[in-house]
Write a protein that holds these residues in place. Structure first.
Motif, PDB file in Angstrom:
ATOM      1  N   GLY A 148       0.822  -1.219  -0.182  1.00 51.49           N
ATOM      2  CA  GLY A 148       0.064   0.044   0.069  1.00 51.49           C
ATOM      3  C   GLY A 148       0.886   1.094  -0.128  1.00 51.49           C
ATOM      4  O   GLY A 148       2.078   1.277  -0.294  1.00 51.49           O
ATOM      5  N   PRO A 149       0.336   2.702   0.287  1.00 45.92           N
ATOM      6  CA  PRO A 149       0.826   3.556   0.402  1.00 45.92           C
ATOM      7  C   PRO A 149       2.015   3.837   1.554  1.00 45.92           C
ATOM      8  O   PRO A 149       1.848   3.173   2.379  1.00 45.92           O
ATOM      9  CB  PRO A 149      -0.008   4.816   0.572  1.00 45.92           C
ATOM     10  N   VAL A 150       3.268   4.211   1.047  1.00 41.52           N
ATOM     11  CA  VAL A 150       4.292   4.269   1.898  1.00 41.52           C
ATOM     12  C   VAL A 150       4.209   5.500   2.549  1.00 41.52           C
ATOM     13  O   VAL A 150       4.297   6.812   1.789  1.00 41.52           O
ATOM     14  CB  VAL A 150       5.832   4.003   1.306  1.00 41.52           C
ATOM     15  N   PRO A 151       4.312   5.734   4.017  1.00 38.81           N
ATOM     16  CA  PRO A 151       4.534   7.364   4.324  1.00 38.81           C
ATOM     17  C   PRO A 151       6.000   8.035   4.163  1.00 38.81           C
ATOM     18  O   PRO A 151       6.492   8.294   5.307  1.00 38.81           O
ATOM     19  CB  PRO A 151       3.994   7.156   6.041  1.00 38.81           C
ATOM     20  N   ASP A 152       6.312   8.165   3.141  1.00 42.44           N
ATOM     21  CA  ASP A 152       7.551   8.807   2.651  1.00 42.44           C
ATOM     22  C   ASP A 152       7.167  10.262   2.429  1.00 42.44           C
ATOM     23  O   ASP A 152       6.261  10.628   2.341  1.00 42.44           O
ATOM     24  CB  ASP A 152       7.911   7.833   1.694  1.00 42.44           C
ATOM     25  N   TYR A 153       8.334  10.953   2.303  1.00 39.62           N
ATOM     26  CA  TYR A 153       8.499  12.264   1.927  1.00 39.62           C
ATOM     27  C   TYR A 153       9.511  12.446   1.023  1.00 39.62           C
ATOM     28  O   TYR A 153      10.500  11.755   0.622  1.00 39.62           O
ATOM     29  CB  TYR A 153       8.570  13.087   3.107  1.00 39.62           C
ATOM     30  N   VAL A 154       9.732  13.720   0.220  1.00 43.15           N
ATOM     31  CA  VAL A 154      10.567  13.987  -0.805  1.00 43.15           C
ATOM     32  C   VAL A 154      12.031  14.305   0.097  1.00 43.15           C
ATOM     33  O   VAL A 154      11.849  15.118   0.954  1.00 43.15           O
ATOM     34  CB  VAL A 154      10.421  15.210  -1.557  1.00 43.15           C
ATOM     35  N   HIS A 155      12.876  13.675  -0.100  1.00 42.22           N
ATOM     36  CA  HIS A 155      14.199  13.681   0.550  1.00 42.22           C
ATOM     37  C   HIS A 155      15.150  13.296  -0.527  1.00 42.22           C
ATOM     38  O   HIS A 155      15.131  12.957  -1.396  1.00 42.22           O
ATOM     39  CB  HIS A 155      13.990  12.570   1.875  1.00 42.22           C
ATOM     40  N   HIS A 156      16.473  13.528   0.231  1.00 39.02           N
ATOM     41  CA  HIS A 156      17.603  13.213  -0.591  1.00 39.02           C
ATOM     42  C   HIS A 156      18.778  12.728   0.416  1.00 39.02           C
ATOM     43  O   HIS A 156      18.822  13.084   1.732  1.00 39.02           O
ATOM     44  CB  HIS A 156      18.108  14.472  -1.228  1.00 39.02           C
ATOM     45  N   HIS A 157      19.852  12.073  -0.207  1.00 41.21           N
ATOM     46  CA  HIS A 157      21.053  11.898   0.797  1.00 41.21           C
ATOM     47  C   HIS A 157      22.372  12.585   0.387  1.00 41.21           C
ATOM     48  O   HIS A 157      22.912  12.659  -0.800  1.00 41.21           O
ATOM     49  CB  HIS A 157      21.127  10.328   0.634  1.00 41.21           C
ATOM     50  N   ARG A 158      23.124  12.782   1.146  1.00 39.27           N
ATOM     51  CA  ARG A 158      24.444  13.374   1.126  1.00 39.27           C
ATOM     52  C   ARG A 158      25.492  12.193   1.278  1.00 39.27           C
ATOM     53  O   ARG A 158      25.949  11.874   2.311  1.00 39.27           O
ATOM     54  CB  ARG A 158      24.961  14.373   2.218  1.00 39.27           C
ATOM     55  N   ILE A 159      25.618  11.548  -0.005  1.00 41.00           N
ATOM     56  CA  ILE A 159      26.505  10.207  -0.115  1.00 41.00           C
ATOM     57  C   ILE A 159      27.450  10.386  -1.163  1.00 41.00           C
ATOM     58  O   ILE A 159      27.617  11.326  -2.114  1.00 41.00           O
ATOM     59  CB  ILE A 159      25.455   9.006  -0.242  1.00 41.00           C
ATOM     60  N   ARG A 160      28.541   9.209  -1.051  1.00 41.10           N
ATOM     61  CA  ARG A 160      29.259   9.298  -2.047  1.00 41.10           C
ATOM     62  C   ARG A 160      28.770   8.254  -3.199  1.00 41.10           C
ATOM     63  O   ARG A 160      29.176   8.262  -4.551  1.00 41.10           O
ATOM     64  CB  ARG A 160      30.790   8.650  -1.524  1.00 41.10           C
ATOM     65  N   PHE A 161      27.957   7.223  -2.540  1.00 36.45           N
ATOM     66  CA  PHE A 161      27.252   6.210  -3.525  1.00 36.45           C
ATOM     67  C   PHE A 161      26.219   5.712  -2.889  1.00 36.45           C
ATOM     68  O   PHE A 161      26.217   5.374  -1.688  1.00 36.45           O
ATOM     69  CB  PHE A 161      28.690   4.980  -3.817  1.00 36.45           C
ATOM     70  N   GLN A 162      25.209   5.266  -3.797  1.00 38.88           N
ATOM     71  CA  GLN A 162      24.185   4.505  -3.209  1.00 38.88           C
ATOM     72  C   GLN A 162      23.258   4.079  -4.284  1.00 38.88           C
ATOM     73  O   GLN A 162      23.055   4.520  -5.164  1.00 38.88           O
ATOM     74  CB  GLN A 162      23.118   5.433  -2.219  1.00 38.88           C
ATOM     75  N   MET A 163      22.946   2.768  -4.201  1.00 35.74           N
ATOM     76  CA  MET A 163      22.139   1.958  -5.055  1.00 35.74           C
ATOM     77  C   MET A 163      21.072   1.383  -4.312  1.00 35.74           C
ATOM     78  O   MET A 163      21.138   0.536  -3.023  1.00 35.74           O
ATOM     79  CB  MET A 163      22.843   1.021  -6.083  1.00 35.74           C
ATOM     80  N   ILE A 164      19.836   0.827  -5.111  1.00 37.03           N
ATOM     81  CA  ILE A 164      18.859   0.050  -4.394  1.00 37.03           C
ATOM     82  C   ILE A 164      18.560  -1.123  -5.677  1.00 37.03           C
ATOM     83  O   ILE A 164      18.291  -0.733  -6.785  1.00 37.03           O
ATOM     84  CB  ILE A 164      17.602   0.911  -4.254  1.00 37.03           C
ATOM     85  N   TYR A 165      18.510  -2.137  -4.870  1.00 36.86           N
ATOM     86  CA  TYR A 165      18.134  -3.485  -5.852  1.00 36.86           C
ATOM     87  C   TYR A 165      16.727  -3.848  -5.132  1.00 36.86           C
ATOM     88  O   TYR A 165      16.892  -4.422  -3.968  1.00 36.86           O
ATOM     89  CB  TYR A 165      19.192  -4.455  -5.850  1.00 36.86           C
ATOM     90  N   CYS A 166      15.855  -4.240  -6.223  1.00 35.42           N
ATOM     91  CA  CYS A 166      14.803  -4.880  -5.705  1.00 35.42           C
ATOM     92  C   CYS A 166      14.963  -6.320  -5.693  1.00 35.42           C
ATOM     93  O   CYS A 166      15.029  -6.976  -6.839  1.00 35.42           O
ATOM     94  CB  CYS A 166      13.432  -4.361  -6.693  1.00 35.42           C
ATOM     95  N   ALA A 167      14.496  -6.918  -4.613  1.00 35.22           N
ATOM     96  CA  ALA A 167      14.866  -8.563  -4.668  1.00 35.22           C
ATOM     97  C   ALA A 167      13.483  -9.373  -4.641  1.00 35.22           C
ATOM     98  O   ALA A 167      13.533 -10.360  -5.043  1.00 35.22           O
ATOM     99  CB  ALA A 167      15.664  -8.734  -3.476  1.00 35.22           C
ATOM    100  N   ALA A 168      12.473  -8.611  -4.115  1.00 34.69           N
ATOM    101  CA  ALA A 168      11.212  -9.255  -4.125  1.00 34.69           C
ATOM    102  C   ALA A 168      10.150  -8.257  -4.311  1.00 34.69           C
ATOM    103  O   ALA A 168      10.255  -7.194  -3.509  1.00 34.69           O
ATOM    104  CB  ALA A 168      11.259 -10.319  -3.072  1.00 34.69           C
ATOM    105  N   GLY A 169       8.970  -8.668  -4.809  1.00 34.63           N
ATOM    106  CA  GLY A 169       7.719  -7.701  -4.893  1.00 34.63           C
ATOM    107  C   GLY A 169       8.126  -6.623  -6.050  1.00 34.63           C
ATOM    108  O   GLY A 169       8.985  -6.519  -6.855  1.00 34.63           O
ATOM    109  N   TRP A 170       7.396  -5.466  -5.728  1.00 33.83           N
ATOM    110  CA  TRP A 170       7.528  -4.132  -6.452  1.00 33.83           C
ATOM    111  C   TRP A 170       7.451  -2.933  -5.619  1.00 33.83           C
ATOM    112  O   TRP A 170       6.412  -3.072  -4.460  1.00 33.83           O
ATOM    113  CB  TRP A 170       6.357  -4.261  -7.695  1.00 33.83           C
TER     114      TRP A 170
END
Length: 389
Positions: A148-170
């Motif tokens: 269902g809906p995720v209670p998130d907000y517009v955000h950003h990260h101060r990082i050198r590197f970051q990746m997201i891999y979807c392992a299951a679901g959507w």
């Protein structure tokens, strides 16, 4: 507070026995503006504002005089003390990102059956690198049990590197300058360049994603002004030397991996980060990528090669499916199965043996290419074209 009441101002109250020198310090040294002072014949209270903060200096105030952090461009890191005792820490807002200077170490973690701890936006986080490579990296298994809906907000990260891999679901997400919201499905991944604004909108039940970032502890900023999606679509936009990547598993091509008997689908992260980092999904199959296996045996059952090592900053594996064995010189063999994560440091001789036919692992490396010569690494980084702001 009444349901009809509405706050119109907020102040931080600091005790101050001698008002005049404190007001002079805050206005002349720190750049605050004086908004109010009272009473005129014997000032006991002064209100100042600046840099997004409103301060009330009160002669009758009690308690600790507190600490104030001020950041700005060109500030030299410095600690001051105001006449009323308030501690002032000056920080350079443009200071480079600090990555701990810790040596890489061997880490292996196994799932323990728990969902992990509750983190941002109600998501469950399980630490895949408990020691976090001394603070250099964080790798997390993130679970959202209920869809269902995720209670998130517009955000950003101060990082050198970051990746997201979807392992299951959507999961449905939206990114700054990357068009309309889209759905990441199992096998897909994104590269999140430094400070790109984004938001998680909704997900399936039992969504699982793997997130890898550097450094381990980094700032997450909230953007209360920008709305997503943005009107402009700029897939070529450069964010601190990196471009956004959306890798689709369904349309990806497979190619030989650097280890004989395996093949991989590269995510394009190496090109988008100009060689800083790389990520690929690996499975048994295909001939050797460049003739000689680097750190593992042939998956086709032929004799295992000699133990070998790498000279990179990070070699991270997460087992998505199937089984294999990690052999490390001087250590007991480690069985690998779904959910196991391992980081092998440079110089540690190792190899991957006995892969099952359904083995799939996610590999993340820094730099993008561990064994290539500098010329080859530069050629690989250049495949993505120039990064434009």
């Amino acid at each position: 507070m009444s349901t009809r009441a509405r706050a119109t101002a907020a102040e931080i109250v600091l005790p101050c026995l001698d008002l005049e020198p404190a007001v002079d310090f805050f206005t002349e040294r720190l750049g605050f503006g004086l908004d109010m002072i009272m009473p005129a014949d014997d000032p006991a209270v002064a209100v100042l504002s600046g840099h997004g903060v409103r301060i009330r200096l009160d002669r009758d105030g009690v308690g600790d005089p507190g600490m104030l952090l001020l950041s700005g461009e060109g500030f030299a890191a410095e600690q001051l003390t105001a006449p009323n005792g308030t501690r002032i820490h000056l920080l350079d807002a443009a200071a480079p990102l600090v990555v701990p200077d810790s040596p890489p170490i061997f880490e292996l973690s196994r799932p323990d059956g728990s969902a992990g701890g509750v983190g941002r936006a109600g998501m469950y986080y399980r630490d895949l690198l408990p020691a976090r490579q001394g603070g250099r990296f964080i790798a997390s298994h993130i679970l959202i049990p209920e869809g269902g809906p995720v209670p998130d907000y517009v955000h950003h990260h101060r990082i050198r590197f970051q990746m997201i891999y979807c392992a299951a679901g959507w999961v449905r997400v939206v990114y700054e300058d990357q068009g309309q919201p889209f759905v990441l499905e199992a096998g897909d991944c994104v590269l999140q360049p430094p400070n790109i604004r984004h938001r998680v909108l909704e997900s399936s039940a039992n969504l699982e994603v793997i997130e890898i970032g550097s450094p381990a502890e980094h700032e997450t900023g909230i953007d209360r002004v920008l709305s997503l999606p943005t009107p402009d679509v700029r897939p070529e936009r450069c964010f601190s030397g990196q471009r956004f990547v959306l890798h689709r598993a369904a349309t990806a091509s497979w190619q030989p991996w650097r280890i004989a008997g395996f093949e991989c689908r590269d995510t394009g992260i190496g090109a988008a980060t100009e060689g800083l980092a790389g990520a690929r999904v690996v499975r048994p199959g295909g001939p050797a990528a460049r003739g000689t296996a680097v750190s593992g045996p042939a998956a086709d059952g032929s004799a295992a090669p000699e133990l070998a090592s790498h000279n990179g900053e990070l070699q991270f594996w997460y087992i998505l499916a199937g089984t294999a064995t990690l052999s490390i010189e001087g250590r007991t063999d480690e069985p690998l199965s779904k959910g196991v994560a391992v980081a092998v440091p440079p110089g540690m001789s190792h190899r991957l043996t006995g892969p099952s036919g359904d083995l799939e692992l996610l590999e993340v490396t820094l730099p993008a290419l561990l064994e290539e010569s500098p010329d080859e690494a530069q050629q690989a980084a250049a495949k993505g074209g120039p990064c434009r702001s």
